[in-house]
Design a protein around this motif. Structure first.
Motif, PDB file in Angstrom:
ATOM      1  N   ASP A   5       0.831  -1.212   0.000  1.00 15.62           N
ATOM      2  CA  ASP A   5       0.000   0.000   0.000  1.00 15.62           C
ATOM      3  C   ASP A   5       0.863   1.258   0.000  1.00 15.62           C
ATOM      4  O   ASP A   5       0.577   2.217  -0.706  1.00 15.62           O
ATOM      5  N   ARG A   6       1.919   1.233   0.795  1.00 22.30           N
ATOM      6  CA  ARG A   6       2.821   2.384   0.879  1.00 22.30           C
ATOM      7  C   ARG A   6       3.500   2.620  -0.481  1.00 22.30           C
ATOM      8  O   ARG A   6       3.590   3.753  -0.945  1.00 22.30           O
ATOM      9  N   LEU A   7       3.943   1.555  -1.129  1.00 20.71           N
ATOM     10  CA  LEU A   7       4.583   1.682  -2.436  1.00 20.71           C
ATOM     11  C   LEU A   7       3.595   2.158  -3.493  1.00 20.71           C
ATOM     12  O   LEU A   7       3.947   2.954  -4.367  1.00 20.71           O
ATOM     13  N   GLU A   8       2.362   1.703  -3.387  1.00 24.21           N
ATOM     14  CA  GLU A   8       1.334   2.145  -4.335  1.00 24.21           C
ATOM     15  C   GLU A   8       1.062   3.644  -4.169  1.00 24.21           C
ATOM     16  O   GLU A   8       0.939   4.375  -5.145  1.00 24.21           O
ATOM     17  N   ARG A   9       0.986   4.098  -2.924  1.00 20.79           N
ATOM     18  CA  ARG A   9       0.779   5.533  -2.670  1.00 20.79           C
ATOM     19  C   ARG A   9       1.972   6.347  -3.160  1.00 20.79           C
ATOM     20  O   ARG A   9       1.812   7.422  -3.737  1.00 20.79           O
ATOM     21  N   LEU A  10       3.170   5.820  -2.943  1.00 19.21           N
ATOM     22  CA  LEU A  10       4.374   6.498  -3.408  1.00 19.21           C
ATOM     23  C   LEU A  10       4.380   6.607  -4.927  1.00 19.21           C
ATOM     24  O   LEU A  10       4.692   7.663  -5.488  1.00 19.21           O
ATOM     25  N   ASP A  11       3.993   5.537  -5.605  1.00 19.25           N
ATOM     26  CA  ASP A  11       3.957   5.546  -7.066  1.00 19.25           C
ATOM     27  C   ASP A  11       2.896   6.514  -7.588  1.00 19.25           C
ATOM     28  O   ASP A  11       3.119   7.230  -8.562  1.00 19.25           O
ATOM     29  N   THR A  12       1.764   6.561  -6.924  1.00 23.42           N
ATOM     30  CA  THR A  12       0.712   7.504  -7.315  1.00 23.42           C
ATOM     31  C   THR A  12       1.196   8.941  -7.155  1.00 23.42           C
ATOM     32  O   THR A  12       0.997   9.782  -8.045  1.00 23.42           O
ATOM     33  N   ARG A  13       1.864   9.220  -6.057  1.00 21.94           N
ATOM     34  CA  ARG A  13       2.407  10.568  -5.815  1.00 21.94           C
ATOM     35  C   ARG A  13       3.485  10.904  -6.840  1.00 21.94           C
ATOM     36  O   ARG A  13       3.568  12.026  -7.321  1.00 21.94           O
ATOM     37  N   ARG A  14       4.305   9.919  -7.191  1.00 21.94           N
ATOM     38  CA  ARG A  14       5.328  10.120  -8.215  1.00 21.94           C
ATOM     39  C   ARG A  14       4.689  10.527  -9.533  1.00 21.94           C
ATOM     40  O   ARG A  14       5.129  11.476 -10.191  1.00 21.94           O
ATOM     41  N   GLU A  15       3.639   9.832  -9.920  1.00 21.88           N
ATOM     42  CA  GLU A  15       2.941  10.161 -11.167  1.00 21.88           C
ATOM     43  C   GLU A  15       2.378  11.580 -11.125  1.00 21.88           C
ATOM     44  O   GLU A  15       2.443  12.310 -12.112  1.00 21.88           O
ATOM     45  N   GLU A  16       1.828  11.971  -9.993  1.00 23.85           N
ATOM     46  CA  GLU A  16       1.292  13.328  -9.835  1.00 23.85           C
ATOM     47  C   GLU A  16       2.401  14.369  -9.975  1.00 23.85           C
ATOM     48  O   GLU A  16       2.226  15.395 -10.651  1.00 23.85           O
ATOM     49  N   LEU A  17       3.546  14.107  -9.338  1.00 20.36           N
ATOM     50  CA  LEU A  17       4.661  15.056  -9.413  1.00 20.36           C
ATOM     51  C   LEU A  17       5.248  15.129 -10.818  1.00 20.36           C
ATOM     52  O   LEU A  17       5.632  16.204 -11.280  1.00 20.36           O
ATOM     53  N   GLU A  18       5.310  14.007 -11.510  1.00 21.02           N
ATOM     54  CA  GLU A  18       5.812  14.026 -12.885  1.00 21.02           C
ATOM     55  C   GLU A  18       4.878  14.840 -13.779  1.00 21.02           C
ATOM     56  O   GLU A  18       5.341  15.589 -14.644  1.00 21.02           O
ATOM     57  N   ALA A  19       3.577  14.714 -13.559  1.00 17.05           N
ATOM     58  CA  ALA A  19       2.614  15.510 -14.332  1.00 17.05           C
ATOM     59  C   ALA A  19       2.781  16.997 -14.005  1.00 17.05           C
ATOM     60  O   ALA A  19       2.748  17.846 -14.912  1.00 17.05           O
ATOM     61  N   GLU A  20       2.978  17.321 -12.732  1.00 10.79           N
ATOM     62  CA  GLU A  20       3.205  18.710 -12.331  1.00 10.79           C
ATOM     63  C   GLU A  20       4.484  19.248 -12.968  1.00 10.79           C
ATOM     64  O   GLU A  20       4.526  20.396 -13.435  1.00 10.79           O
ATOM     65  N   TYR A  21       5.515  18.436 -13.010  1.00  8.67           N
ATOM     66  CA  TYR A  21       6.781  18.830 -13.634  1.00  8.67           C
ATOM     67  C   TYR A  21       6.553  19.158 -15.107  1.00  8.67           C
ATOM     68  O   TYR A  21       6.982  20.205 -15.595  1.00  8.67           O
ATOM     69  N   ARG A  22       5.887  18.249 -15.822  1.00  6.76           N
ATOM     70  CA  ARG A  22       5.622  18.469 -17.252  1.00  6.76           C
ATOM     71  C   ARG A  22       4.819  19.741 -17.471  1.00  6.76           C
ATOM     72  O   ARG A  22       5.128  20.534 -18.366  1.00  6.76           O
ATOM     73  N   GLU A  23       3.788  19.967 -16.658  1.00  6.63           N
ATOM     74  CA  GLU A  23       2.960  21.168 -16.799  1.00  6.63           C
ATOM     75  C   GLU A  23       3.789  22.433 -16.581  1.00  6.63           C
ATOM     76  O   GLU A  23       3.672  23.401 -17.336  1.00  6.63           O
ATOM     77  N   THR A  24       4.628  22.429 -15.557  1.00  3.57           N
ATOM     78  CA  THR A  24       5.477  23.578 -15.258  1.00  3.57           C
ATOM     79  C   THR A  24       6.485  23.804 -16.378  1.00  3.57           C
ATOM     80  O   THR A  24       6.700  24.937 -16.825  1.00  3.57           O
ATOM     81  N   LEU A  25       7.099  22.725 -16.847  1.00  4.72           N
ATOM     82  CA  LEU A  25       8.073  22.827 -17.924  1.00  4.72           C
ATOM     83  C   LEU A  25       7.420  23.319 -19.207  1.00  4.72           C
ATOM     84  O   LEU A  25       7.950  24.216 -19.878  1.00  4.72           O
ATOM     85  N   ILE A  26       6.274  22.785 -19.548  1.00  2.44           N
ATOM     86  CA  ILE A  26       5.587  23.193 -20.780  1.00  2.44           C
ATOM     87  C   ILE A  26       5.218  24.670 -20.728  1.00  2.44           C
ATOM     88  O   ILE A  26       5.408  25.398 -21.702  1.00  2.44           O
ATOM     89  N   ALA A  27       4.719  25.131 -19.600  1.00  6.86           N
ATOM     90  CA  ALA A  27       4.379  26.560 -19.474  1.00  6.86           C
ATOM     91  C   ALA A  27       5.622  27.423 -19.674  1.00  6.86           C
ATOM     92  O   ALA A  27       5.579  28.447 -20.374  1.00  6.86           O
ATOM     93  N   ALA A  28       6.745  27.016 -19.094  1.00  9.53           N
ATOM     94  CA  ALA A  28       7.987  27.766 -19.247  1.00  9.53           C
ATOM     95  C   ALA A  28       8.492  27.700 -20.683  1.00  9.53           C
ATOM     96  O   ALA A  28       8.972  28.703 -21.234  1.00  9.53           O
ATOM     97  N   LEU A  29       8.373  26.542 -21.313  1.00 12.86           N
ATOM     98  CA  LEU A  29       8.804  26.393 -22.708  1.00 12.86           C
ATOM     99  C   LEU A  29       7.947  27.248 -23.638  1.00 12.86           C
ATOM    100  O   LEU A  29       8.466  27.872 -24.579  1.00 12.86           O
ATOM    101  N   GLU A  30       6.652  27.282 -23.384  1.00 13.83           N
ATOM    102  CA  GLU A  30       5.765  28.094 -24.218  1.00 13.83           C
ATOM    103  C   GLU A  30       6.116  29.579 -24.094  1.00 13.83           C
ATOM    104  O   GLU A  30       6.128  30.308 -25.085  1.00 13.83           O
ATOM    105  N   LYS A  31       6.412  30.022 -22.889  1.00 11.45           N
ATOM    106  CA  LYS A  31       6.804  31.415 -22.676  1.00 11.45           C
ATOM    107  C   LYS A  31       8.115  31.705 -23.408  1.00 11.45           C
ATOM    108  O   LYS A  31       8.257  32.745 -24.054  1.00 11.45           O
ATOM    109  N   THR A  32       9.057  30.787 -23.304  1.00 10.14           N
ATOM    110  CA  THR A  32      10.350  30.962 -23.968  1.00 10.14           C
ATOM    111  C   THR A  32      10.186  30.925 -25.481  1.00 10.14           C
ATOM    112  O   THR A  32      10.797  31.726 -26.196  1.00 10.14           O
TER     113      THR A  32
END
Length: 117
Positions: A5-32
């Motif tokens: 259960d702990r590993l599943e929660r960790l993996d879910t959080r990892r996926e959320e953070l990776e999506a947040e990273y992509r969103e932040t990067l894409i916004a910065a790339l679009e501005k650039t």
């Protein structure tokens, strides 16, 4: 069961953070891509660095957290973060400008299916 259960929660959080990273990067790339310099630190100007510093700090913090989670989960490193950070810094005078580099990054993300813009 608790470890699974702990590993599943960790993996879910990892996926959320990776999506947040992509969103932040894409916004910065679009501005650039729109003409704002500093994201790739080609010119190494203080004003440009200061303007983009919060974005770079956020990306680096998220990227390091994701890498730590991936290590705990026995997964490969977060290559998107490593590739982006490796593309930053001084370049030869003949290199493409940051707006074109950002556009190339957006196209690469679009081709990989990790960009919905």
């Amino acid at each position: 069961m608790a470890k699974a259960d702990r590993l599943e929660r960790l993996d879910t959080r990892r996926e959320e953070l990776e999506a947040e990273y992509r969103e932040t990067l894409i916004a910065a790339l679009e501005k650039t891509a729109g003409g704002s310099w500093g994201l790739f630190d080609h010119r190494q100007e203080k004003a440009a660095r200061a303007a983009v510093a919060p974005v770079i700090e956020t990306l680096d913090e998220i990227g390091q957290t994701v890498d730590s989670m991936r290590e705990q989960l026995g997964m490969a490193p977060f290559t998107l973060h490593r590739d982006f950070m490796a593309d930053r810094g001084p370049v030869k005078s003949s290199a493409v400008g940051e707006p074109k580099q950002a556009q190339a990054w957006l196209e690469k993300l679009k081709a990989s299916g990790k960009y919905d813009g």
